[in-house]
Design a protein around this motif. Structure first.
Motif, mmCIF file in Angstrom:
data_model
loop_
_atom_site.group_PDB
_atom_site.id
_atom_site.type_symbol
_atom_site.label_atom_id
_atom_site.label_comp_id
_atom_site.label_asym_id
_atom_site.label_seq_id
_atom_site.Cartn_x
_atom_site.Cartn_y
_atom_site.Cartn_z
ATOM 1 N N PRO A 44 -15.103 -28.432 -50.145
ATOM 2 C CA PRO A 44 -16.086 -28.733 -51.191
ATOM 3 C C PRO A 44 -15.452 -29.191 -52.498
ATOM 4 N N LEU A 45 -14.251 -28.688 -52.804
ATOM 5 C CA LEU A 45 -13.569 -29.080 -54.039
ATOM 6 C C LEU A 45 -13.245 -30.570 -54.039
ATOM 7 N N VAL A 46 -12.722 -31.079 -52.930
ATOM 8 C CA VAL A 46 -12.375 -32.502 -52.828
ATOM 9 C C VAL A 46 -13.641 -33.358 -52.826
ATOM 10 N N ALA A 47 -14.686 -32.882 -52.151
ATOM 11 C CA ALA A 47 -15.931 -33.655 -52.053
ATOM 12 C C ALA A 47 -16.599 -33.847 -53.410
ATOM 13 N N VAL B 38 -15.078 -17.633 -51.397
ATOM 14 C CA VAL B 38 -16.190 -17.753 -52.337
ATOM 15 C C VAL B 38 -15.748 -17.319 -53.742
ATOM 16 N N GLU B 39 -14.871 -16.316 -53.823
ATOM 17 C CA GLU B 39 -14.318 -15.918 -55.130
ATOM 18 C C GLU B 39 -13.563 -17.081 -55.781
ATOM 19 N N VAL B 40 -12.798 -17.823 -54.970
ATOM 20 C CA VAL B 40 -12.062 -18.981 -55.488
ATOM 21 C C VAL B 40 -13.044 -20.037 -55.989
ATOM 22 N N LEU B 41 -14.082 -20.289 -55.212
ATOM 23 C CA LEU B 41 -15.086 -21.284 -55.599
ATOM 24 C C LEU B 41 -15.876 -20.858 -56.836
ATOM 25 N N ALA B 42 -15.878 -19.550 -57.120
ATOM 26 C CA ALA B 42 -16.553 -19.033 -58.313
ATOM 27 C C ALA B 42 -15.633 -19.010 -59.527
ATOM 28 N N GLY B 43 -14.420 -19.587 -59.378
ATOM 29 C CA GLY B 43 -13.498 -19.652 -60.508
ATOM 30 C C GLY B 43 -12.533 -18.497 -60.591
ATOM 31 N N ASP C 110 -2.316 -17.356 -55.594
ATOM 32 C CA ASP C 110 -1.664 -18.225 -54.612
ATOM 33 C C ASP C 110 -2.675 -19.102 -53.873
ATOM 34 N N VAL C 111 -3.840 -18.553 -53.567
ATOM 35 C CA VAL C 111 -4.877 -19.341 -52.883
ATOM 36 C C VAL C 111 -5.369 -20.464 -53.797
ATOM 37 N N VAL C 112 -5.575 -20.146 -55.070
ATOM 38 C CA VAL C 112 -6.012 -21.171 -56.025
ATOM 39 C C VAL C 112 -4.934 -22.251 -56.183
ATOM 40 N N GLU C 113 -3.678 -21.834 -56.317
ATOM 41 C CA GLU C 113 -2.583 -22.795 -56.504
ATOM 42 C C GLU C 113 -2.491 -23.775 -55.347
ATOM 43 N N LEU C 114 -2.550 -23.268 -54.116
ATOM 44 C CA LEU C 114 -2.412 -24.147 -52.955
ATOM 45 C C LEU C 114 -3.657 -25.013 -52.770
ATOM 46 N N THR C 115 -4.838 -24.458 -53.015
ATOM 47 C CA THR C 115 -6.077 -25.230 -52.910
ATOM 48 C C THR C 115 -6.057 -26.405 -53.878
ATOM 49 N N VAL C 116 -5.680 -26.146 -55.114
ATOM 50 C CA VAL C 116 -5.649 -27.202 -56.139
ATOM 51 C C VAL C 116 -4.587 -28.251 -55.797
ATOM 52 N N LEU D 22 -13.638 -25.851 -60.062
ATOM 53 C CA LEU D 22 -13.733 -24.469 -59.600
ATOM 54 C C LEU D 22 -14.369 -23.575 -60.663
ATOM 55 N N THR D 23 -14.089 -23.877 -61.927
ATOM 56 C CA THR D 23 -14.567 -22.993 -62.997
ATOM 57 C C THR D 23 -15.966 -23.347 -63.495
ATOM 58 N N ASP D 24 -16.391 -24.605 -63.300
ATOM 59 C CA ASP D 24 -17.702 -24.989 -63.847
ATOM 60 C C ASP D 24 -18.838 -24.968 -62.816
ATOM 61 N N GLY D 25 -18.519 -24.566 -61.578
ATOM 62 C CA GLY D 25 -19.580 -24.385 -60.586
ATOM 63 C C GLY D 25 -19.832 -25.570 -59.676
#
Length: 437
Positions: A107-110, A267-272, A277-283, A304-307
């Protein structure tokens, strides 16, 4: 046997086995024939088992690996997203412990206008499967028609679903054979397996997350680097913009290992929020996927931070019948392991924790086995953290309490509390290297 009894075969499987056994090269026509003959049943499993062992022991050169990949690709259909009107970009991970990156990544890339056709698989052994994780969400379905997949990409820009059986069917047969003949780790076979499927999926760009370390397929970074370079070259040769990140799998990714608990963490990552480590690799993977299709100068982390990424997640989960607000499964039983003394957590090996979660019911030993979506391990500390005696280190969750003993056996000796100042054994940075043009 062959369905065409009158067909005159171009080659003999025994001659090809002899050639590779004796460190010879197989020609392009020989490889094409071998894969075709195996797919239609003329070459039997026992002969292909001998060939895979010869390849495991003696290797293949770059041309042979390319020919093997293309022969497996050509054994089935090839998808095309040319009519979407937006660039397509995909990610493949070689698998690890706690590796839920696909869930927040798609969803982040999309969000940024690229389409992500993420055709995923199920877990086997200690590595978790993306489809197994998502099936913890009530109502969510993995199997879509090509028309449904295309429509979802058109409307929302992302999909995570099961690959159809028509994509690289030769690989399906060969993968199952490798699993029972001790030839899984052969780099020519890993590379051709992954890349034949990914090229068949029709994506315009591909980023490979190639793991090394305790919880990875290939423990040694040099072997992982060789695999990454081989796959990048195969992608580029096939006209797919391809790059790879070599990433550290000595320590589990994030705090959750399992299915439902990994969805919660995603879902926690998607909520900002979520683990660093999960956030770093996802980004990092999102930036790489977008860059390969020419989308640069975007602030990936802001989505990720703005929803925006969360909104996209909810859209695609609903599109596949899932309820993003439904409670996720919770295990009937838990067992908490606490620190025996004050100190610093200096070691937490990925593989034993992956095996522990598998023994709790989060994974499967055979493809047909069910998984228990609520089973798994939640870590409460990571290497480098200061802990106090009696503090929870990790929690085991399972529906059957009799599973706890074998899971505890798996993780015995896999973590250690040391004194302040003692070196932390985490294998170094999360992202070790980028490979690609």
């Amino acid at each position: 046997m062959s369905t065409n009894q009158n067909r005159i075969e171009e080659f003999d499987a025994v001659d090809l086995i002899h050639a590779k056994r004796d460190r010879g090269e197989l020609s392009t026509p020989q490889i094409d024939w071998l894969i075709d003959a195996y797919t239609r049943g003329y070459v039997g499993d026992e002969q292909m088992a001998a060939m895979t062992m010869a390849i495991f022991l003696n290797g293949m050169n770059r041309r042979e690996i390319k020919d093997l990949t293309m022969a497996m690709l050509n054994s089935g259909e090839r998808m095309s997203f040319a009519g979407l009107g937006k660039p397509t970009t995909d990610k493949h991970s070689t698998g690890g412990v706690g590796d839920k990156i696909t869930l927040p990544l798609m969803p982040l890339v999309a969000v940024f206008g690229a389409a992500v056709p993420q055709l995923s698989g199920r877990g086997l052994g200690h590595t978790g499967g993306t489809l197994d994780k998502l099936e913890a969400i009530p109502g969510w379905r993995a199997h879509l028609t090509n028309e449904e997949m295309f429509a979802q990409l058109q409307e929302f820009g992302g999909v995570i679903c099961a690959a159809g059986g028509g994509l690289a069917p030769a690989d399906g047969k060969l993968y199952a054979l490798r699993d029972i003949t001790g030839t899984v780790e052969a780099i020519p076979l890993i590379a051709s397996s992954i890349m034949s499927k990914k090229i068949a999926e029709g994506t315009g760009a591909l980023v490979l997350d190639v793991k090394f370390g305790s919880g990875a397929f290939l423990k040694d970074i040099e072997r992982s680097r060789e695999l990454a370079r081989t796959m990048v070259a195969l992608g580029e040769d096939a006209g797919v913009a391809t790059s790879a990140l070599l990433t550290n799998m000595n320590v589990p990714l994030g705090f959750a290992i399992g299915n439902a608990n990994e969805v919660r963490e995603s879902v926690e990552v998607l909520a900002g929020g979520g683990p660093k480590d999960v956030v770093e690799l996802t980004v990092a993977l999102a930036q790489e996927m977008l860059a390969l299709v020419g989308i640069t100068d975007v602030d990936v982390e802001s989505a990720l931070t703005d929803g925006r990424a969360m909104d996209k997640w909810r859209d695609v989960i609903r599109a596949q019948g899932g309820d993003p607000d439904a409670p996720l499964p919770v295990a009937r039983e838990t067992h908490v392991v606490t620190a025996e003394r004050d100190g610093v957590l200096v070691e937490q090996q990925a593989l034993p924790f992956g095996i522990g979660a598998w023994r709790l019911g989060a994974g499967r030993a055979r493809k047909q086995d069910p998984v228990q979506h609520a089973a798994g391990i939640d870590l409460h500390a990571k290497p480098g953290d200061t802990v106090r005696a009696g503090q929870p280190l990790f929690t085991l969750s399972a529906d059957e309490p009799e599973r706890f003993a074998r899971a505890l056996e798996a993780v015995e000796g896999a973590y250690r509390i040391g004194d302040p100042g003692e070196p932390v054994l985490d294998g170094g940075p999360l992202i070790a290297e980028r490979i690609g043009r």
